[in-house]
Write an enzyme that holds these catalytic residues in place. Structure first.
Site, PDB file in Angstrom:
ATOM      1  N   CYS A 208      -8.732   5.863   6.334  1.00 23.40           N
ATOM      2  CA  CYS A 208      -9.911   5.433   5.577  1.00 23.40           C
ATOM      3  C   CYS A 208     -11.194   5.776   6.335  1.00 23.40           C
ATOM      4  CB  CYS A 208      -9.868   3.939   5.313  1.00 23.40           C
ATOM      5  SG  CYS A 208      -8.266   3.354   4.755  1.00 23.40           S
TER       6      CYS A 208
ATOM      7  N   CYS B 110     -10.911   1.048  -0.853  1.00 19.25           N
ATOM      8  CA  CYS B 110     -10.303  -0.132  -0.251  1.00 19.25           C
ATOM      9  C   CYS B 110     -11.303  -0.835   0.669  1.00 19.25           C
ATOM     10  CB  CYS B 110      -9.075   0.282   0.548  1.00 19.25           C
ATOM     11  SG  CYS B 110      -9.499   1.213   2.027  1.00 19.25           S
TER      12      CYS B 110
ATOM     13  N   ASP C 290      -9.437   7.092  -3.446  1.00 16.23           N
ATOM     14  CA  ASP C 290     -10.719   6.470  -3.125  1.00 16.23           C
ATOM     15  C   ASP C 290     -11.821   7.515  -2.973  1.00 16.23           C
ATOM     16  OD1 ASP C 290      -9.362   4.171  -3.192  1.00 16.23           O
ATOM     17  OD2 ASP C 290      -9.388   3.778  -1.042  1.00 16.23           O
TER      18      ASP C 290
ATOM     19  N   CYS D 284      -4.967   8.250  -1.992  1.00 15.81           N
ATOM     20  CA  CYS D 284      -5.207   6.913  -2.540  1.00 15.81           C
ATOM     21  C   CYS D 284      -6.203   6.958  -3.698  1.00 15.81           C
ATOM     22  CB  CYS D 284      -5.731   5.978  -1.458  1.00 15.81           C
ATOM     23  SG  CYS D 284      -7.285   6.538  -0.758  1.00 15.81           S
TER      24      CYS D 284
HETATM   25 FE1  FES Z   1      -7.963   4.953   0.521  1.00 20.19          FE
HETATM   26 FE2  FES Z   1      -8.581   3.289   2.350  1.00 20.19          FE
HETATM   27  S1  FES Z   1      -6.795   3.267   1.154  1.00 20.19           S
HETATM   28  S2  FES Z   1      -9.678   5.010   1.782  1.00 20.19           S
END
Ligand code: FES
Length: 128
Positions: free
Chosen positions: A104, A60, A37, A35
């Site tokens: 996550c 997120c 992140d 993702c």
């Molecule tokens: Fe990437 Fe939550 S969608 S850490």
């Protein structure tokens, strides 16, 4: 749309311990390549305990809630106790995460553990 617990929503809307520690004793960064992140944890250590914990998360809502919860769980604990925090214990404290958001919760514990490893490495080198 995933359904979040009230605790997740609370930590997402009012995250605790956001920020950076100047001259931190340890810094740990973790990212999720899927993702994109990113999470960074900063720690201050005194007498083998986490005196202060702060984080910065570009991610997120679940990742922000996870970082906030991890920081609260870790503050004041000994380094060994903090190493026992797992994605599962964090998710439990948050009263669960939707299945597709469980990944996550990995970031939080991993980034914090890396900060402790960073601290321990610096100690071995004989200085901060
Ligand atoms: Fe990437 Fe939550 S969608 S850490």
């Amino acid at each position: 749309m995933p359904v979040y617990s009230q605790t997740v929503m609370d930590h997402f809307m009012n995250p605790r311990n956001v920020g950076e520690i100047e001259n931190a004793d340890g810094v740990g960064e973790e990212g999720n390549p899927v993702c994109g992140d990113m999470m960074t944890f900063y720690i201050k250590v005194k007498d083998d305990r986490l005196e202060d914990v702060k984080f910065k998360t570009f991610g997120c809502g679940a990742a922000i809630a996870v970082s906030s919860m991890v920081s609260e769980m870790a503050k004041g604990k000994t380094l060994d106790e903090v190493m026992e925090i797992t994605p599962q214990t964090v998710a439990d404290k948050l009263e669960g995460l939707p299945k597709n958001k469980f990944h996550c919760s990995n970031l939080g514990a991993q980034a914090l553990h890396k900060a402790i490893e960073d601290y321990r490495k610096k100690q071995k080198k004989g200085g901060k």
